[in-house]
Design a protein around this motif. Sequence first.
Motif, short mmCIF file in Angstrom:
data_model
loop_
_atom_site.label_atom_id
_atom_site.label_comp_id
_atom_site.label_asym_id
_atom_site.label_seq_id
_atom_site.Cartn_x
_atom_site.Cartn_y
_atom_site.Cartn_z
N LYS A 19 0.82 -1.21 0.00
CA LYS A 19 0.00 0.00 0.00
C LYS A 19 0.86 1.27 0.00
N GLY A 20 2.06 1.15 -0.56
CA GLY A 20 2.95 2.30 -0.68
C GLY A 20 3.07 2.74 -2.12
N THR A 21 4.07 3.54 -2.40
CA THR A 21 4.36 3.95 -3.77
C THR A 21 5.82 4.40 -3.80
N ASP A 22 6.37 4.58 -5.01
CA ASP A 22 7.76 5.01 -5.13
C ASP A 22 7.93 5.88 -6.36
N LEU A 23 7.98 7.18 -6.13
CA LEU A 23 8.16 8.14 -7.22
C LEU A 23 9.63 8.39 -7.53
N SER A 24 10.53 7.82 -6.73
CA SER A 24 11.96 8.05 -6.95
C SER A 24 12.59 7.00 -7.87
N ALA A 25 11.81 6.00 -8.29
CA ALA A 25 12.36 4.88 -9.05
C ALA A 25 13.11 5.32 -10.30
N VAL B 246 24.29 -1.30 -5.13
CA VAL B 246 24.35 -0.94 -3.70
C VAL B 246 23.86 0.50 -3.50
N ILE B 247 24.24 1.40 -4.40
CA ILE B 247 23.77 2.79 -4.30
C ILE B 247 22.24 2.83 -4.38
N GLY B 248 21.68 2.08 -5.33
CA GLY B 248 20.22 2.00 -5.43
C GLY B 248 19.60 1.45 -4.15
N MET B 249 20.22 0.43 -3.58
CA MET B 249 19.70 -0.18 -2.36
C MET B 249 19.77 0.80 -1.19
N ILE B 250 20.85 1.58 -1.09
CA ILE B 250 20.99 2.57 0.00
C ILE B 250 19.91 3.65 -0.11
N ILE B 251 19.66 4.11 -1.33
CA ILE B 251 18.61 5.12 -1.52
C ILE B 251 17.25 4.52 -1.15
N GLY B 252 17.04 3.25 -1.53
CA GLY B 252 15.82 2.57 -1.13
C GLY B 252 15.69 2.46 0.38
N LEU B 253 16.82 2.18 1.05
CA LEU B 253 16.82 2.12 2.52
C LEU B 253 16.42 3.46 3.13
N LEU B 254 16.93 4.54 2.55
CA LEU B 254 16.57 5.87 3.05
C LEU B 254 15.08 6.14 2.88
N ASN B 255 14.53 5.69 1.74
CA ASN B 255 13.08 5.78 1.55
C ASN B 255 12.36 4.99 2.64
N GLY B 256 12.85 3.78 2.89
CA GLY B 256 12.22 2.91 3.89
C GLY B 256 12.27 3.50 5.28
N ILE B 257 13.41 4.11 5.63
CA ILE B 257 13.54 4.75 6.95
C ILE B 257 12.54 5.89 7.10
N ALA C 289 8.91 4.04 7.14
CA ALA C 289 8.62 3.09 8.21
C ALA C 289 8.84 3.69 9.59
N TYR C 290 9.90 4.45 9.76
CA TYR C 290 10.28 4.92 11.10
C TYR C 290 9.92 6.40 11.34
N LEU C 291 10.05 7.24 10.31
CA LEU C 291 9.69 8.65 10.47
C LEU C 291 8.23 8.91 10.14
N LYS C 292 7.56 7.87 9.61
CA LYS C 292 6.12 7.92 9.32
C LYS C 292 5.75 8.98 8.28
N VAL C 293 6.69 9.26 7.38
CA VAL C 293 6.39 10.17 6.27
C VAL C 293 5.57 9.39 5.24
N PRO C 294 4.46 9.93 4.74
CA PRO C 294 3.67 9.22 3.73
C PRO C 294 4.54 8.84 2.53
N PRO C 295 4.37 7.62 1.98
CA PRO C 295 5.21 7.17 0.86
C PRO C 295 5.26 8.14 -0.32
N PHE C 296 4.13 8.75 -0.64
CA PHE C 296 4.09 9.69 -1.76
C PHE C 296 5.05 10.86 -1.52
N ILE C 297 5.01 11.43 -0.31
CA ILE C 297 5.85 12.59 0.00
C ILE C 297 7.31 12.18 0.14
N ALA C 298 7.57 11.07 0.83
CA ALA C 298 8.95 10.62 1.06
C ALA C 298 9.67 10.35 -0.26
#
Length: 337
Positions: free
Chosen positions: A74-80, A122-133, A136-145
Amino acid sequence: MSSEKEKKSFKLDISSIREFSSTNAIYLVLLVLFLGIGFLENSFFSFNNIKNVLLISSVRMIIALGVGGVLITKGTDLSAGRIVGLTACVSASLLQRPDYAYKLFPNLQQMPLIVPILLAIVIGMIIGLLNGISIAYLKVPPFIATLGMMVIVYGLALIYTNAQPIGGLRNDFTTVASGAKFIVPNLILIAVAVAALIWFILNKTRFGKYIYAIGGNPAAAEVSGVNVELTLLKVYALAGALYGLAGVLLAARTGGATNNYGQMYELDAIAAATIGGVSTSGGIGKVSGIITGVLIFEVLNNGLVILGVSTYWQQVIKGVIIIGAVAFDIRKYLSKK
């Protein structure tokens, strides 16, 4: 009696046909589209054209598989798309020929092929991790994050390349995409391997079950013992790694890279996944559907070009398809409720 039996069997046949059509609608759409365009323009069925469609679809499919996993939660990813562009530039800049006059790093020693490829992933994975943080943890809506990350990554790509195109790539790098094993292009083989891996993760691992559980009902998943935050972190990290791989393959296929690579790819991936049955309401989606959604988009793109449809109208048609697919998905969700 016999007439009543015939009526019952007729009703059963009609209902079974409807059920089959509803269950396999996405595959039927692809078949009709494929045959319809081929009927209107015979050159569509040529070996080279079909091969070209599959090659383009291969990179797009890897991106869509990453986006699809995010959508299931139920998320999204505009940074892909921007991650694809940055990782394409990184891998290309580190794999330029030594004799190329316009190397981004003139004094850089030649590296083993695998090193820049892994670095980009790995760079792609790190950016994905930052999105996830953020999500998941800062509770920023996926669209905005992911919207914010999209802007950041594009800025990083501009800084990294100084807005200059990157060319003169080594032959061993371009062969990764242009070469073939047993007549089948490497790019298609890689895409099939990635699809098989994602299918296995979603269908045969606990992590995959958690992804569907979170998309279906995150509160219930948490009560059941699912670590929702950690699972979301893994989902976005996996998606980022897939975007990184797609960036590498895109650079290898085209023989270069610019900071504009991957632009709008995220929207095409979201549309393809949605058309392929990944619900925007979360918890629903299959790898086979995502692959079919990508193929529908690429067959449509290719067919419209062959038929001579204006690029302006192509955008309009794609937009209508996206809205229609999402509207159909929401209607299905509301009817189930």
